[in-house]
Design an enzyme around this catalytic site. Structure first.
Site, PDB file in Angstrom:
ATOM      1  N   GLU B  60      77.665  56.321  95.454  1.00  0.00           N
ATOM      2  CA  GLU B  60      78.435  56.164  94.298  1.00  0.00           C
ATOM      3  C   GLU B  60      79.003  57.521  93.884  1.00  0.00           C
ATOM      4  O   GLU B  60      79.942  57.807  93.546  1.00  0.00           O
ATOM      5  CB  GLU B  60      77.750  55.606  93.060  1.00  0.00           C
ATOM      6  N   HIS B 129      70.651  45.814  86.169  1.00  0.00           N
ATOM      7  CA  HIS B 129      71.921  45.371  86.660  1.00  0.00           C
ATOM      8  C   HIS B 129      72.675  44.499  85.702  1.00  0.00           C
ATOM      9  O   HIS B 129      73.464  43.663  85.994  1.00  0.00           O
ATOM     10  CB  HIS B 129      71.477  44.346  87.970  1.00  0.00           C
TER      11      HIS B 129
END
Lengths: 319, 323
Positions: B60, B129
């Site tokens: 990322e 998450h």
């Protein structure tokens, strides 16, 4: 090498060194604020490598960026004005020492988060690849940046996508006060590049001619489709990490040893011994540089501060 | 007008913008061959090819940073974070670079990047998450933050985001992908930074956005049965934050409830409540209420997770408390 070229490199290196010595002075006087990271000792890296670029190549670097800004040909008066926080500065006084840039010279600036500009370099290169040009990106960073995640993700992506980036590690032996072998599991930085499909080459970063030749060769390899390349410039910063560094991590002897191999000194000897340059010729250059710096300081001192309205401009392109 | 899902609306916006401007491209994890883990870019790889639909490593920091660099150098990247939870790893690229390069170099560079990120809780994905961290990103000037609640808004706002010369974080609440709504065939844009009244009423003002908006609308249907007419304002963008419609509504109803999926502390509700009292103090008839997520990491077990999230009953209770 042509004598005229070497003389020009000599002028650029002296220019960077004197400019920074003047900056240190202005910092002590309180006229420059914030952080000030001097490049003195490393001049051959910026000058030699940037001399090897073609016009459409890009330059991006970290916060020790004065040398790169001057080597790309940014207007010294506007660089000095930036140091003093004036509106005539290259970044309108909003960036300071660590955030010099010149869009017209394809100089994307100095970045102050260690490693933070490496993915930007990959992205700038991606845009060139996407557009199908032959431009490359010269991305400079210190040895300290090779331990951060950004380095590994960026080199990996460049390797996978064959991005036209020349990674230039300026190994000046210390990340702030921590020596390379105390921070990096492998002491040879180029060994890290091999993990991402780049062979890498160590270069004497104190010799501007070697730097130039190695850079030229690496850029040629990139343009011939060989993918990203990696150079480790072995160099040394004479001054502290930034102003106010107590320098407890190294000895005076060590600094003196490196100073004996001074990049400006090496080039001076070469000019005098191999190119029939005279001491007068070099002194004339020194004096012209002094004059240029005096004018830059004058310009910066006389320039206005940013108006209060500037606080709120450039936050967004679209209000 | 066709009734399509929000997923389809986002897909359509991306596809139309890629057909319109060849500098628009997509990069991210599994956006290409896989077709997007939420199937938003299904078929794109075959239609546009690997040059414009770029699968990245799971990395990322470089997804964020390379998108910034590509945007600075003339492209219009739409970089997808598989989920907003992973965007934490790219926080530096987003906050220190995307949001700063225009300002800190005195306007020399612009950064027309779009970061797309699905997010939100309620899917039993556990603590790491399930974040709704929108407010973290909305904190920083230089970045625009958008989070739509309807297919119509999603399409019009995403097209504006892609055309914007500023960096935009486009947050898609994953439970909204299946929500259907009317979307016109012809092209339209919705400007970033404009709130929208989604329901009119005169008894109370509910300010919400994204999944919070859908919860608020559910609540208003039940409240209406009891004769309580709530006005619902959809913020749509968190930065710039358009408080106009919320203030106008508050001056009419004198009462407000703010609904958000994120945590209450330092949240959107805190910001909106502060601005309401600053701008309309004399109109305040009751404490401004906040409906938000419980201050816990979200657990896996379904009932337990649901008990931490916002729902229509909490909104109804909050409204009744101040009526």
């Amino acid at each position: 090498m042509e004598k005229a070229t070497l003389l020009d490199w000599y002028r650029q290196m002296v220019q960077i060194r004197r400019f920074e010595q003047k900056c240190a002075e202005l910092y002590q006087l309180g006229k420059i604020g914030g952080f000030l990271h001097l490049y003195i000792g490393q001049e051959a890296v910026a000058v030699g490598s940037i001399a090897a670029r073609q016009e459409n190549d890009h330059i991006i670097t970290a916060y020790r960026d004065h040398g790169h800004a001057l080597a790309v040909g940014a207007d010294m008066r506007r660089v000095m004005a930036e140091m003093l926080g004036k509106v005539t500065g290259v970044s309108k006084g909003k960036g300071g020492s660590m955030h010099l840039a010149d869009v017209n010279k394809r100089f994307w600036g100095g970045y102050a988060i260690v490693g933070g500009h490496l993915p930007l370099a990959a992205g700038i290169a991606l845009a060139e690849q996407y557009k199908g040009t032959d431009a490359a990106v010269l991305c400079y960073f210190g040895d300290g940046a090779t331990n951060i995640g950004y380095f590994h993700e960026s080199l990996n992506l460049a390797g996978v996508w064959k991005l036209p980036v020349l990674w230039i590690c300026e190994n000046n032996q210390y990340g702030m006060g921590t020596a390379v072998d105390r921070a990096s599991a492998v002491p040879r930085i180029i060994d890290k590049a091999t993990a991402y499909g780049m062979k890498g080459k160590q270069v004497n970063g104190m010799d501007v001619v070697e730097v130039y030749q190695a850079t030229q060769k690496a850029l040629k390899a990139i343009r011939s489709g060989k993918g990203p390349q990696f150079l480790e410039m072995i160099t040394y910063r004479y001054e502290g990490h930034s102003m106010g560094d107590p320098l407890r991590y190294r000895t005076k002897d060590e600094v003196e040893k490196w100073r004996a191999d001074d990049p400006i000194g090496i080039l001076e000897r070469r000019l005098l011994q191999e190119h029939n340059a005279t001491q007068d010729e070099l002194e004339a250059i020194d004096q012209a540089v002094e004059q240029e710096i005096a004018e830059a300081v004058k310009f910066a001192e006389e320039s206005p501060l940013p108006s209060p309205e500037e606080l709120f401009t450039d936050i967004y392109v679209e209000a | 007008m066709a009734r399509i899902t929000m997923r389809q609306a986002i897909t359509d916006a991306l596809r139309e913008e890629m057909l319109r401007d060849e500098n628009v491209f997509i990069m991210g994890e599994e956006v290409g061959v896989w077709g997007g883990t939420y199937a938003v870019t299904r078929g794109f790889y075959d239609e546009f090819g690997p040059q414009r639909v770029k699968d990245t490593p799971i990395a990322e920091m470089v997804i964020g940073g390379a998108a910034v660099g590509a945007a600075m150098n003339g492209l219009r990247p739409v970089a997808e974070f598989m989920t907003i939870n992973f965007a934490f790893l790219a926080l530096d690229a987003i906050v220190n670079h995307a949001a700063k390069v225009h300002y800190m170099f005195g306007g020399q560079f612009k950064c027309p990047v779009v970061f797309r990120a699905p997010g939100g809780g309620g899917r039993q994905l556990g603590a790491t998450h399930s974040h709704t961290p929108d407010v973290i990103f909305a904190h920083f000037p230089g970045l625009k933050v958008v989070s739509p609640a309807t297919p119509y808004d999603a399409k019009g706002l995403l097209k504006s985001a892609i055309r914007s010369d500023d960096p935009v974080l486009f947050i898609e609440h994953a439970t909204l992908y299946q929500v259907r709504g009317e979307v016109p065939e012809e092209e339209y844009l919705i400007p970033i930074g404009v709130s929208d009244v989604k329901r009119t009423g005169s008894d109370v003002t509910i300010v919400a956005y994204a999944q919070g908006l859908q919860v608020a609308l559910e609540a208003t249907n039940e409240l209406a049965k009891e004769g309580i007419e709530a006005e619902v304002v959809d913020l749509r963008s968190l930065r710039p934050l358009d408080m106009g419609p919320a203030i106008t509504s508050f001056k009419k109803t004198f009462k407000a409830v703010i609904v958000e999926e994120g945590y209450r502390s330092f949240g959107i509700g805190a910001e909106v409540a502060a601005r309401l009292q600053e701008e309309a103090f004399d109109y305040m008839d009751a404490p401004i209420k906040r409906v938000a997520q419980m201050e816990v990491p979200l657990p896996y077990s379904r009932e337990l997770e649901q008990s931490a999230l916002i729902n229509k009953d909490r909104v109804i209770a909050a409204v009744k408390e101040i009526l």
